[in-house]
Design a protein around this motif. Structure first.
Motif, PDB file in Angstrom:
ATOM      1  N   GLY A  87     -15.130   6.598 -13.000  1.00 18.26           N
ATOM      2  CA  GLY A  87     -14.056   6.830 -12.054  1.00 18.26           C
ATOM      3  C   GLY A  87     -13.647   5.562 -11.330  1.00 18.26           C
ATOM      4  N   GLY A  88     -14.622   4.710 -11.024  1.00 16.27           N
ATOM      5  CA  GLY A  88     -14.353   3.476 -10.311  1.00 16.27           C
ATOM      6  C   GLY A  88     -13.535   2.472 -11.092  1.00 16.27           C
ATOM      7  N   GLU A  89     -13.303   2.737 -12.375  1.00 16.90           N
ATOM      8  CA  GLU A  89     -12.451   1.871 -13.198  1.00 16.90           C
ATOM      9  C   GLU A  89     -11.002   2.355 -13.242  1.00 16.90           C
ATOM     10  N   ILE A  90     -10.759   3.545 -12.706  1.00 20.42           N
ATOM     11  CA  ILE A  90      -9.474   4.212 -12.884  1.00 20.42           C
ATOM     12  C   ILE A  90      -8.664   4.184 -11.593  1.00 20.42           C
ATOM     13  N   VAL A  91      -7.403   3.759 -11.682  1.00 22.73           N
ATOM     14  CA  VAL A  91      -6.454   3.910 -10.584  1.00 22.73           C
ATOM     15  C   VAL A  91      -5.469   4.996 -10.993  1.00 22.73           C
ATOM     16  N   VAL A  92      -5.428   6.078 -10.226  1.00 24.51           N
ATOM     17  CA  VAL A  92      -4.511   7.180 -10.499  1.00 24.51           C
ATOM     18  C   VAL A  92      -3.185   6.901  -9.805  1.00 24.51           C
ATOM     19  N   MET A  93      -2.087   7.076 -10.528  1.00 29.07           N
ATOM     20  CA  MET A  93      -0.751   6.892  -9.963  1.00 29.07           C
ATOM     21  C   MET A  93       0.124   8.073 -10.359  1.00 29.07           C
ATOM     22  N   GLY A  94       1.056   8.406  -9.490  1.00 30.51           N
ATOM     23  CA  GLY A  94       1.978   9.482  -9.808  1.00 30.51           C
ATOM     24  C   GLY A  94       3.218   9.420  -8.945  1.00 30.51           C
TER      25      GLY A  94
ATOM     26  N   LEU B 249       6.648  -2.936  -5.960  1.00 28.97           N
ATOM     27  CA  LEU B 249       5.618  -3.145  -6.981  1.00 28.97           C
ATOM     28  C   LEU B 249       4.738  -4.348  -6.647  1.00 28.97           C
ATOM     29  N   ASP B 250       5.299  -5.343  -5.956  1.00 28.49           N
ATOM     30  CA  ASP B 250       4.471  -6.441  -5.446  1.00 28.49           C
ATOM     31  C   ASP B 250       3.394  -5.883  -4.511  1.00 28.49           C
ATOM     32  N   SER B 251       3.800  -4.935  -3.674  1.00 32.67           N
ATOM     33  CA  SER B 251       2.859  -4.331  -2.729  1.00 32.67           C
ATOM     34  C   SER B 251       1.781  -3.535  -3.449  1.00 32.67           C
ATOM     35  N   VAL B 252       2.164  -2.851  -4.531  1.00 29.10           N
ATOM     36  CA  VAL B 252       1.174  -2.129  -5.329  1.00 29.10           C
ATOM     37  C   VAL B 252       0.157  -3.106  -5.902  1.00 29.10           C
ATOM     38  N   GLU B 253       0.630  -4.240  -6.389  1.00 27.83           N
ATOM     39  CA  GLU B 253      -0.278  -5.272  -6.895  1.00 27.83           C
ATOM     40  C   GLU B 253      -1.289  -5.689  -5.836  1.00 27.83           C
ATOM     41  N   ARG B 254      -0.806  -5.974  -4.626  1.00 27.63           N
ATOM     42  CA  ARG B 254      -1.699  -6.426  -3.557  1.00 27.63           C
ATOM     43  C   ARG B 254      -2.714  -5.351  -3.198  1.00 27.63           C
ATOM     44  N   PHE B 255      -2.261  -4.106  -3.164  1.00 26.64           N
ATOM     45  CA  PHE B 255      -3.164  -3.004  -2.827  1.00 26.64           C
ATOM     46  C   PHE B 255      -4.268  -2.864  -3.861  1.00 26.64           C
ATOM     47  N   VAL B 256      -3.904  -2.855  -5.145  1.00 26.02           N
ATOM     48  CA  VAL B 256      -4.905  -2.692  -6.196  1.00 26.02           C
ATOM     49  C   VAL B 256      -5.850  -3.890  -6.233  1.00 26.02           C
ATOM     50  N   GLU B 257      -5.314  -5.073  -5.999  1.00 23.58           N
ATOM     51  CA  GLU B 257      -6.176  -6.253  -5.944  1.00 23.58           C
ATOM     52  C   GLU B 257      -7.191  -6.150  -4.812  1.00 23.58           C
ATOM     53  N   SER B 258      -6.773  -5.591  -3.670  1.00 26.78           N
ATOM     54  CA  SER B 258      -7.698  -5.430  -2.553  1.00 26.78           C
ATOM     55  C   SER B 258      -8.794  -4.416  -2.898  1.00 26.78           C
ATOM     56  N   ILE B 259      -8.439  -3.384  -3.649  1.00 27.69           N
ATOM     57  CA  ILE B 259      -9.439  -2.408  -4.093  1.00 27.69           C
ATOM     58  C   ILE B 259     -10.437  -3.063  -5.026  1.00 27.69           C
ATOM     59  N   ASP B 260      -9.933  -3.839  -5.980  1.00 23.20           N
ATOM     60  CA  ASP B 260     -10.813  -4.528  -6.925  1.00 23.20           C
ATOM     61  C   ASP B 260     -11.758  -5.474  -6.197  1.00 23.20           C
ATOM     62  N   THR B 261     -11.233  -6.203  -5.213  1.00 25.44           N
ATOM     63  CA  THR B 261     -12.051  -7.151  -4.462  1.00 25.44           C
ATOM     64  C   THR B 261     -13.141  -6.438  -3.687  1.00 25.44           C
ATOM     65  N   ASN B 262     -12.784  -5.331  -3.052  1.00 24.38           N
ATOM     66  CA  ASN B 262     -13.772  -4.566  -2.288  1.00 24.38           C
ATOM     67  C   ASN B 262     -14.857  -3.989  -3.193  1.00 24.38           C
ATOM     68  N   ASN B 263     -14.448  -3.529  -4.377  1.00 26.41           N
ATOM     69  CA  ASN B 263     -15.428  -2.952  -5.305  1.00 26.41           C
ATOM     70  C   ASN B 263     -16.395  -4.020  -5.825  1.00 26.41           C
ATOM     71  N   ILE B 264     -15.871  -5.218  -6.085  1.00 25.31           N
ATOM     72  CA  ILE B 264     -16.728  -6.308  -6.542  1.00 25.31           C
ATOM     73  C   ILE B 264     -17.725  -6.696  -5.444  1.00 25.31           C
ATOM     74  N   ALA B 265     -17.237  -6.746  -4.195  1.00 27.63           N
ATOM     75  CA  ALA B 265     -18.098  -7.128  -3.086  1.00 27.63           C
ATOM     76  C   ALA B 265     -19.196  -6.095  -2.851  1.00 27.63           C
ATOM     77  N   ALA B 266     -18.865  -4.813  -3.118  1.00 27.87           N
ATOM     78  CA  ALA B 266     -19.835  -3.751  -2.884  1.00 27.87           C
ATOM     79  C   ALA B 266     -20.844  -3.614  -4.019  1.00 27.87           C
ATOM     80  N   ALA B 267     -20.528  -4.197  -5.183  1.00 28.78           N
ATOM     81  CA  ALA B 267     -21.398  -4.056  -6.366  1.00 28.78           C
ATOM     82  C   ALA B 267     -22.701  -4.841  -6.200  1.00 28.78           C
TER      83      ALA B 267
END
Length: 244
Positions: A77-84, A226-244
């Protein structure tokens, strides 16, 4: 879209909108392909069953089974970004509620474009008095979506997503146009999720219409969103890496 999804790699699970009655992954190919390109990950999009041939909970079942299939293939689940978008946003929010009830891992994040939140359309009807939506009225929207929801119990947590918010839901970004009747849906959901202890970023784009992101690349606001979506997803990825 965007290449073969392999277990251990990040991907997008995209759920298209259009009132539960129309559209498909093909109609959203332009937007979805751009999201794939920007976020450097493949996309899995479901051709779910639609009204009037199929009624609730057919589409919800298909979206849930699509997510579970990805997990069966070895994805986390942690690899998946759901969009709709639109009704697809409602399906995305409902999916997270179903995953909670099943004890299944939530996605890493959720991004909603002009998401339907209140399927009774009461929030939209109230907002209808405050904005001039050239795309759709609350009355028309209700008539369209209720082709799928006829006879449904609106207290069902798959539908009453506003009443099912909680801190265990994934971090979210909700974008909506300031000139659409569904703007109040995203506003109410963001406020409720934050009050419940969850993370939800809300962006109301002034003067924009329903799912204006589909106007990419000609519309500058769509590009910026869409630039904002990029920044948001990048922040999620960064947080997940830091928590790993």
């Amino acid at each position: 879209m965007g290449g073969q999804a392999k277990p251990g790699g990040r991907l997008i699970y995209y759920i298209h909108g259009s009132g539960y009655i129309s559209c498909s992954p093909a109609t959203h190919r332009g937007l979805v392909s751009e999201l794939s390109r920007r976020l450097h990950r493949p996309v899995f999009a479901v051709r779910y069953r639609r009204a009037p041939k199929y009624r609730f909970p057919a589409a919800h079942d298909d979206i849930l089974h699509g997510y579970l299939w990805l997990l069966e293939q070895g994805h986390r689940g942690g690899e998946i970004v759901v969009m709709g978008d639109s009704a697809g946003g409602h399906l995305a929010l409902g999916l997270c509620v179903q995953l909670r009830e099943l004890g299944v891992e939530q996605p890493a994040a959720l991004v909603g474009f002009s998401s339907l939140v209140d399927p009774t359309w009461r929030l939209a009807a109230a907002g209808n008095r405050l904005v001039w939506d050239q795309f759709i009225s609350a009355r028309t929207g209700r008539r369209i979506t209720h082709t799928y929801l006829v006879g449904a119990d609106f207290s069902d947590p798959r539908l009453d997503v506003l009443g099912a918010v909680g801190p265990d839901l994934p971090p979210m970004l909700l974008q909506t146009g300031g000139s659409e009747v569904l703007a109040s849906d995203s506003e109410h959901y963001a406020a409720a999720l934050r009050a419940a202890g969850g993370r939800c970023e809300l962006e109301v784009w002034s003067g924009m219409f329903h799912v204006f992101q589909m106007g990419y690349p000609r519309l500058s606001e769509a590009r910026s969103a869409l630039d904002s979506v990029e920044r948001f997803v990048e922040s999620i990825d960064t947080n997940n890496i830091a928590a790993a």
